[in-house]
Design a protein around this motif. Structure first.
Motif, PDB file in Angstrom:
ATOM      1  N   ASN A 173       0.944  -1.312   0.165  1.00 40.32           N
ATOM      2  CA  ASN A 173      -0.156   0.059   0.052  1.00 40.32           C
ATOM      3  C   ASN A 173       0.820   1.224   0.075  1.00 40.32           C
ATOM      4  O   ASN A 173       0.667   2.291   0.775  1.00 40.32           O
ATOM      5  N   ILE A 174       1.975   1.206  -0.941  1.00 37.49           N
ATOM      6  CA  ILE A 174       2.671   2.521  -0.986  1.00 37.49           C
ATOM      7  C   ILE A 174       2.057   3.383  -2.050  1.00 37.49           C
ATOM      8  O   ILE A 174       1.983   2.872  -2.969  1.00 37.49           O
ATOM      9  N   THR A 175       1.955   4.611  -1.716  1.00 37.79           N
ATOM     10  CA  THR A 175       1.696   5.636  -2.908  1.00 37.79           C
ATOM     11  C   THR A 175       2.411   6.979  -2.393  1.00 37.79           C
ATOM     12  O   THR A 175       3.359   6.850  -1.399  1.00 37.79           O
ATOM     13  N   CYS A 176       2.472   7.784  -3.244  1.00 37.35           N
ATOM     14  CA  CYS A 176       3.146   9.113  -3.165  1.00 37.35           C
ATOM     15  C   CYS A 176       2.302  10.129  -2.108  1.00 37.35           C
ATOM     16  O   CYS A 176       0.941  10.135  -2.419  1.00 37.35           O
ATOM     17  N   ASP A 177       3.052  10.984  -1.606  1.00 40.86           N
ATOM     18  CA  ASP A 177       2.232  12.101  -0.806  1.00 40.86           C
ATOM     19  C   ASP A 177       2.278  13.247  -1.831  1.00 40.86           C
ATOM     20  O   ASP A 177       3.211  13.760  -2.247  1.00 40.86           O
ATOM     21  N   ILE A 178       0.910  13.566  -2.074  1.00 38.98           N
ATOM     22  CA  ILE A 178       0.661  14.562  -3.276  1.00 38.98           C
ATOM     23  C   ILE A 178       0.039  15.862  -2.795  1.00 38.98           C
ATOM     24  O   ILE A 178      -0.640  15.807  -1.738  1.00 38.98           O
ATOM     25  N   GLU A 179       0.207  16.853  -3.524  1.00 37.50           N
ATOM     26  CA  GLU A 179      -0.680  18.091  -3.622  1.00 37.50           C
ATOM     27  C   GLU A 179      -1.259  18.042  -4.851  1.00 37.50           C
ATOM     28  O   GLU A 179      -0.615  18.342  -6.034  1.00 37.50           O
ATOM     29  N   LEU A 180      -2.546  17.995  -4.784  1.00 42.02           N
ATOM     30  CA  LEU A 180      -3.340  17.790  -6.187  1.00 42.02           C
ATOM     31  C   LEU A 180      -3.587  19.333  -6.769  1.00 42.02           C
ATOM     32  O   LEU A 180      -3.897  20.124  -5.807  1.00 42.02           O
ATOM     33  N   ILE A 181      -3.579  19.717  -8.070  1.00 43.66           N
ATOM     34  CA  ILE A 181      -3.632  20.913  -8.434  1.00 43.66           C
ATOM     35  C   ILE A 181      -4.587  21.090  -9.756  1.00 43.66           C
ATOM     36  O   ILE A 181      -4.646  19.822 -10.444  1.00 43.66           O
ATOM     37  N   LYS A 182      -5.195  22.085 -10.328  1.00 40.49           N
ATOM     38  CA  LYS A 182      -5.829  22.249 -11.273  1.00 40.49           C
ATOM     39  C   LYS A 182      -4.757  22.541 -12.386  1.00 40.49           C
ATOM     40  O   LYS A 182      -3.839  23.293 -12.213  1.00 40.49           O
ATOM     41  N   PRO A 183      -5.038  22.073 -13.618  1.00 37.85           N
ATOM     42  CA  PRO A 183      -4.112  22.564 -14.621  1.00 37.85           C
ATOM     43  C   PRO A 183      -3.813  24.247 -14.567  1.00 37.85           C
ATOM     44  O   PRO A 183      -2.776  24.468 -15.114  1.00 37.85           O
ATOM     45  N   ASP A 184      -4.650  25.068 -14.347  1.00 37.21           N
ATOM     46  CA  ASP A 184      -4.550  26.375 -14.430  1.00 37.21           C
ATOM     47  C   ASP A 184      -3.448  26.959 -13.381  1.00 37.21           C
ATOM     48  O   ASP A 184      -3.350  28.091 -13.250  1.00 37.21           O
ATOM     49  N   THR A 185      -3.127  25.986 -12.525  1.00 38.35           N
ATOM     50  CA  THR A 185      -2.024  26.405 -11.425  1.00 38.35           C
ATOM     51  C   THR A 185      -1.003  25.849 -11.494  1.00 38.35           C
ATOM     52  O   THR A 185       0.134  25.805 -10.704  1.00 38.35           O
ATOM     53  N   ILE A 186      -0.402  25.428 -12.788  1.00 33.95           N
ATOM     54  CA  ILE A 186       0.909  24.634 -13.004  1.00 33.95           C
ATOM     55  C   ILE A 186       1.699  25.614 -12.659  1.00 33.95           C
ATOM     56  O   ILE A 186       2.963  25.313 -12.220  1.00 33.95           O
ATOM     57  N   ASN A 187       1.832  26.897 -13.243  1.00 38.63           N
ATOM     58  CA  ASN A 187       2.902  27.638 -12.969  1.00 38.63           C
ATOM     59  C   ASN A 187       3.190  28.230 -11.694  1.00 38.63           C
ATOM     60  O   ASN A 187       4.291  28.231 -11.277  1.00 38.63           O
ATOM     61  N   GLU A 188       2.173  28.232 -10.805  1.00 35.50           N
ATOM     62  CA  GLU A 188       2.258  28.469  -9.325  1.00 35.50           C
ATOM     63  C   GLU A 188       2.956  27.112  -8.959  1.00 35.50           C
ATOM     64  O   GLU A 188       3.913  27.378  -8.144  1.00 35.50           O
ATOM     65  N   ALA A 189       2.777  26.149  -9.283  1.00 33.17           N
ATOM     66  CA  ALA A 189       3.445  24.839  -8.900  1.00 33.17           C
ATOM     67  C   ALA A 189       4.930  24.682  -9.149  1.00 33.17           C
ATOM     68  O   ALA A 189       5.661  24.536  -8.451  1.00 33.17           O
ATOM     69  N   PHE A 190       5.076  25.162 -10.439  1.00 34.48           N
ATOM     70  CA  PHE A 190       6.724  25.475 -10.787  1.00 34.48           C
ATOM     71  C   PHE A 190       7.083  26.258 -10.050  1.00 34.48           C
ATOM     72  O   PHE A 190       8.604  25.979  -9.552  1.00 34.48           O
ATOM     73  N   VAL A 191       6.783  27.363  -9.557  1.00 31.01           N
ATOM     74  CA  VAL A 191       7.276  28.194  -8.773  1.00 31.01           C
ATOM     75  C   VAL A 191       7.930  27.695  -7.435  1.00 31.01           C
ATOM     76  O   VAL A 191       8.789  27.792  -6.978  1.00 31.01           O
ATOM     77  N   ARG A 192       6.743  27.154  -6.804  1.00 36.03           N
ATOM     78  CA  ARG A 192       6.790  26.394  -5.459  1.00 36.03           C
ATOM     79  C   ARG A 192       7.961  25.245  -5.713  1.00 36.03           C
ATOM     80  O   ARG A 192       8.593  25.007  -4.583  1.00 36.03           O
ATOM     81  N   LEU A 193       7.785  24.573  -6.716  1.00 38.46           N
ATOM     82  CA  LEU A 193       8.870  23.235  -6.615  1.00 38.46           C
ATOM     83  C   LEU A 193      10.181  23.836  -7.055  1.00 38.46           C
ATOM     84  O   LEU A 193      11.241  23.337  -6.259  1.00 38.46           O
ATOM     85  N   ALA A 194      10.412  24.868  -7.703  1.00 39.22           N
ATOM     86  CA  ALA A 194      11.733  25.545  -7.797  1.00 39.22           C
ATOM     87  C   ALA A 194      12.387  26.062  -6.433  1.00 39.22           C
ATOM     88  O   ALA A 194      13.505  26.273  -6.061  1.00 39.22           O
ATOM     89  N   LYS A 195      11.386  26.491  -5.640  1.00 37.59           N
ATOM     90  CA  LYS A 195      11.672  27.044  -4.230  1.00 37.59           C
ATOM     91  C   LYS A 195      11.792  25.869  -3.036  1.00 37.59           C
ATOM     92  O   LYS A 195      11.758  26.237  -1.900  1.00 37.59           O
ATOM     93  N   ASN A 196      11.810  24.554  -3.538  1.00 39.48           N
ATOM     94  CA  ASN A 196      11.587  23.426  -2.565  1.00 39.48           C
ATOM     95  C   ASN A 196      10.387  23.499  -1.713  1.00 39.48           C
ATOM     96  O   ASN A 196      10.580  23.245  -0.533  1.00 39.48           O
ATOM     97  N   ASP A 197       9.294  23.819  -2.315  1.00 41.37           N
ATOM     98  CA  ASP A 197       7.983  24.194  -1.425  1.00 41.37           C
ATOM     99  C   ASP A 197       6.795  23.013  -1.850  1.00 41.37           C
ATOM    100  O   ASP A 197       5.848  23.751  -2.370  1.00 41.37           O
TER     101      ASP A 197
END
Ligand SMILES: NC(=O)c1ccc[n+]([C@@H]2O[C@H](COP(=O)([O-])OP(=O)(O)OC[C@H]3O[C@@H](n4cnc5c(N)ncnc54)[C@H](OP(=O)(O)O)[C@@H]3O)[C@@H](O)[C@H]2O)c1
Ligand SMILES: [Zn+2]
Ligand SMILES: [Zn+2]
Length: 359
Positions: free
Chosen positions: A320-344
């Motif tokens: 029963n192993i899965t990933c810990d995720i934050e689910l987002i909508k496609p229109d927030t991919i840019n915000e997700a990229f910014v947070r990923l770059a900031k290790n957030d």
């Protein structure tokens, strides 16, 4: 080389980066018709791997814009070619990094197609028909069935998606070093991100003592309490590193940026192995002394083969192993990229492509 070939008749909506600003915008493009060895997949979810960001920014100097990233794809089969074996309409499936390989070399013939010299990736690759491949930040994918895997019924399609890259990339070296079924070793994981958190989960599920080596003090409690890590070393704390010298059998380095290898190598016991999966854009400094004084090895690897990916998914189903995720909508991919770059991010963004989840 063309971006579309005559049988690329299917119009698909997706999201692409167009230049080194890495800004993602809606993008409509064509995919090939479903060939005899293809399956068509309605994409449900796609994880955001740090590799997507490296490509969107052209960190590695190989991006062919516009790039539709995404290689942690889950979805449902809607069409099956006449020569496809083992898949049918309605199957829950996953597609990772691979789109094509030669099928004929010694690596393809031994289920190591991820090391084929003619390997082509699911995005920013050149498929057999000469077309540029577009990835999972899109509503539909046509994939050759030899690069598709089944998702165990017991696992959720959103939190499974990152297993298709992050999961297999850390599972494969653990398997290669006999760490899946021989418990009791001391393992280190450098960088607690998408890949790193999966390495901790696998390490614990397979019965090892797991030490996280991190730049982020804020991750200590989570690493121990949520992910089950046994120890946590702050890479900026020389006393902690000194005290842990020669304590680990095997270390997985998942760091996406430049960092010092010397203190990491010194954490290994004599004969220990440092396995690199992180892909910083610039070469890392490799000091000889910790290698020669400890008979240590350093090596690397890319994802895993398809058979091994299927095996990993079965193991995840069992434990029963899965990933810990934050689910987002496609229109927030840019915000997700910014947070990923900031290790957030804790620990992987997954895009709800089909809009089937409540976010
Ligand atoms: N070999 C392969 O087949 C393969 C497959 C997938 C991805 N990758 C590569 O693996 C790397 C990691 O991918 P990911 O998706 O796991 O990325 P990620 O989620 O961003 O995780 C990377 C982690 O590295 C650490 N880190 C970031 N910047 C750092 C710095 N300047 N110095 C030291 N540590 C730093 C952070 O952990 P802490 O906060 O704990 O320090 C961060 O969480 C990327 O380069 C990606 O392209 C390789
Ligand atoms: Zn990836
Ligand atoms: Zn091959």
């Amino acid at each position: 080389m063309t971006q579309t070939t005559p049988n690329h008749t299917q119009t698909v909506s997706g999201w692409a980066a167009h230049d080194t600003s890495a800004k993602i915008t809606p993008y409509t493009f064509k995919r090939r018709e479903n060939g005899v060895t293809d399956v068509t997949i309605k994409i449900l979810y796609c994880g955001i791997c740090h590799t997507d960001l490296h490509h969107a920014k052209d960190d590695w100097g190989i991006t062919m814009y516009p790039v539709v990233p995404g290689h942690e794809i889950t979805g449902v089969i809607t069409k099956v070619g006449s020569d496809v074996k083992g898949f049918k309409e309605g199957d829950r499936v996953g597609v990772g990094c691979l789109a094509a390989s030669c099928l004929d070399c010694e690596y393809c013939k031994t289920d190591q197609e991820n090391y084929c010299d003619n390997l082509q990736f699911v995005y920013n690759g050149i498929f057999w028909d000469g077309s540029i491949t577009y990835g999972g930040y899109s509503e539909m994918l046509v994939a050759d069935y030899r690069y598709v895997v089944h998702i165990p019924e017991s696992l959720p399609m959103d939190a499974v998606a990152p297993l298709l890259c992050a999961g297999i990339t850390v599972f494969s070296p653990l398997k290669d070093h006999d760490l899946v079924s021989s418990p009791g070793k001391k393992i280190g994981v450098v960088g607690l991100g998408g890949l790193g958190h999966m390495a901790v989960k696998f390490g614990k599920a397979f019965g090892h003592h797991v030490t996280v080596i991190s730049t982020s003090p804020s991750k200590e409690a989570e690493a121990k309490e949520r992910l089950g890590a046994d120890d946590f070393l702050l890479s900026s704390n020389p006393d902690q590193l000194q005290a842990a010298k020669r304590s680990l059998d095997f270390i997985l380095d998942t760091v996406s940026a430049d960092h010092a290898l010397m203190p990491i190598l010194e954490l290994l016991k004599v004969n220990g192995t440092l396995f690199m999966v992180g892909a910083p854009d610039k070469p890392l400094q490799l000091p000889a002394f910790p290698l020669i004084f400890g008979k240590r090895s350093i090596k690397g690897g890319i994802i895993g083969g398809i058979k091994e990916t299927q095996e990993m998914l079965e193991v995840c189903g069992k434990h029963n192993i899965t990933c810990d995720i934050e689910l987002i909508k496609p229109d927030t991919i840019n915000e997700a990229f910014v947070r990923l770059a900031k290790n957030d991010v804790r620990y992987r963004f997954v895009i709800d492509i089909a809009g089937t989840s409540k976010i």
